[in-house]
Design a protein around this motif. Structure first.
Motif: not given
Length: 557
Positions: A299-304, A343-344, A349-352
């Motif tokens: 991802x281009x940035x970490x997500x809040x 962007x999802x 994938x990061x969430x998984x």
């Protein structure tokens, strides 16, 4: 001999060569052998580049490897000729009659011809459409309905257990705006800011009021503002979603699960998942907020995930939803999302991964925009939904079959213009008409043959299928299992549609230049019966392919 059978024959020759030390390889080095139709017909029936794939590993050059393999292939009675071409390709011509056996094989397999087993034992949660229940299904949602249902059919055709799922977004400001719009409509007021307009809003608001009166409930317009809004929210969303489900059903799309986003929050699953991720370190705190390390997945940035005010961001629900899908038995979660959701991919994938699942257990397919064209000009045609073109508009204009086919015949990641004049026409330029008419034509040939007393079971001599158009038709019919496999592997249903158009073209050429029924006083022979096998094989392939797209295969047009 089908392409799969030829591939198995080549693989057996390779393994035999390894046993006899002709090839310095391990049996585990031998891949699934792929065969393809040569670009030039005079090069043979099939070609393979397997020698070029394996030569270096075997310590040989491709042409030498291919030459040795050809010698073994020529020992098979089903192969008439095999020769090395170019840097190491092998061109293969099947023995007379062997290619024709495919016609009987296709008919015998019937609706199972082309079926695979690559996903046997895999449970796939396929989420698609998932439009907010604040209005009719728009054209983009219609595209997802056609693409998603076609993909589901393909995955099932390769052995997967597919759960068709609709994510019911009933949590958030959009639903509140919908309720406010209904209340304003019944009061005769202007559409509120960020609200929804169109005739359908007035219709839903009227239905809510009528149902309340019929049930003897208190007039909702006499309730306090907040209670009145809740009254219209609860009943209006239910009515709207019933309309959405009915529209999809009429489109040939039904879902196994309608999942309510609100249930994630109400059940505490969101809060539980976030607490676990905080404890495991998968979330980190910065600037008063909690962040997901989504950059670890590109991802281009970490997500809040939890905002500085303590409220959960939208992705918090996504995280809990992934866990819920897996806990319900999904091995693979496929999401079909709109163009504004690119962007999802990385964040899901990061969430998984944060939850301990393989990030590859999540796939995201991003779709692009659809527009309608009539007389060469963009169309805005919905009276019910204001400026939004709905699925019902498209179906009213061209019918379910044409709409589904048109929406599924292009790659999901490409923008498409749907020409209403073309899809409504009964001409060969209309792709769905072209394919369906070819199927109807094959059914007509079978009916005519029956009237002449021509029956398949009375004779079959594949060696008599000598006409050029017969070789071409057999060749393309043999490609169906490979096309299906590729469509499944790459999640590209449009490959099936484009293939069917090629089948229709080959069938029409054969139809124009040969006959199944006798002419004049001509006696019925095995040639007529064998051609009936070929005709019925072509019809079966067209029928199987159309079914995978959710499109009917008419017997008369």
């Amino acid at each position: 001999m089908t392409p799969e059978e030829l591939s198995a024959t080549i693989r057996s020759a390779l393994l035999a060569g390894i046993d006899d030390s002709d090839f310095q390889l391990s049996p585990f080095d031998v891949p699934e052998v792929r065969v393809e139709r040569p670009r030039q017909k005079d090069h043979g029936d099939w070609a393979t580049n397997v020698a070029m794939q394996l030569a270096k590993k075997a310590g040989s050059n491709p042409r030498e490897f291919a030459t040795t393999l050809v010698e073994r292939l020529l020992e098979d009675p089903g192969i008439e000729a095999a020769e090395v071409a170019g840097p190491g390709f092998i061109n293969i011509r099947l023995a007379k009659g062997v290619a024709g056996e495919l016609a009987r094989g296709i008919v015998d397999y019937g609706k199972d011809y082309g079926r695979g087993e690559s996903l046997t034992g895999t449970t796939v949660n396929l989420e698609f459409v998932s439009a907010n229940p604040t209005g009719p299904v728009h054209l983009g949602g219609a595209r997802w309905a056609a693409v998603g249902d076609s993909l589901a059919r393909l995955l099932e055709f390769h052995g997967a257990t597919v759960i068709r799922e609709y994510y019911f977004n009933d949590h958030g400001s959009q639903i509140d705006n919908f309720a406010r719009s209904l209340l304003a409509a019944i009061r005769g007021e202007d559409t509120p800011e960020n609200g929804y307009g169109g005739d359908y809003i007035q219709e839903i608001a009227n239905q809510v009021l009528i149902q309340a009166m019929e049930a003897g409930e208190k007039d909702p317009l006499e309730l306090p503002e907040e209670e009145a809004q809740e009254f219209f929210r609860k009943r209006g969303v239910h009515l709207m979603f019933d309309q959405v489900k009915e529209s999809l059903h009429q489109f040939g799309v039904d879902f196994d699960v309608y999942f309510h986003e609100e249930s994630l929050h109400r059940s505490g699953k969101v809060e539980k998942a976030l607490e676990e991720l905080k404890a495991s370190g998968a979330l980190y705190e910065s600037e008063g907020a909690w962040w997901l390390r989504s950059t670890d997945q590109g991802d281009e940035k970490d997500r809040v995930v939890v905002k500085s005010d303590g409220n959960a961001a939208y992705i918090a629900g996504d995280i809990a939803y992934i866990r819920d899908k897996h806990e319900r038995g999904a091995d693979l979660c496929i999401y079909l999302l709109g163009a504004d959701h690119h962007g999802y991919i990385a964040r899901l994938k990061a969430a998984a991964a944060a939850l301990g699942y393989d990030p590859d257990s999540v796939e995201v397919i991003i779709g692009q925009l659809v527009s309608l064209v009539k007389d060469g000009q963009p169309v805005r045609m919905s009276k019910r939904a204001g400026t939004v073109v709905t699925m019902e508009d498209l179906v009213d204009a061209v019918g379910v079959d044409a709409a589904r086919y048109a929406l599924a015949r292009s790659s999901a990641d490409s923008t498409i213009d749907i020409d209403l004049d073309l899809l409504a026409s009964a001409t060969n330029a209309n792709p769905v008409f072209y394919v369906q008419y070819a199927h109807a034509r094959s059914a007509g040939v079978a009916r005519n043959a029956a009237e002449y007393g021509i029956r398949r079971e009375d004779g079959f001599d594949p060696a008599q299928l000598e006409h050029d158009t017969e070789a071409a038709l057999l060749g393309i019919l043999g490609e169906f299992p490979r096309i299906v496999t590729q469509a499944v592997e790459f999640r590209e249903q449009h490959r099936v549609a484009r293939y069917l158009e090629d089948v229709a073209a080959a069938f029409n050429q054969w139809y124009d230049r040969t006959r199944v029924t006798p002419q004049g006083d001509e006696e019925i022979t095995d040639l007529h019966r064998t051609r009936l096998w070929l005709n019925d094989a072509a019809g079966q392939v067209l029928r199987n392919g159309l079914h995978l797209l959710g499109v009917s295969a008419p017997e008369r047009m």
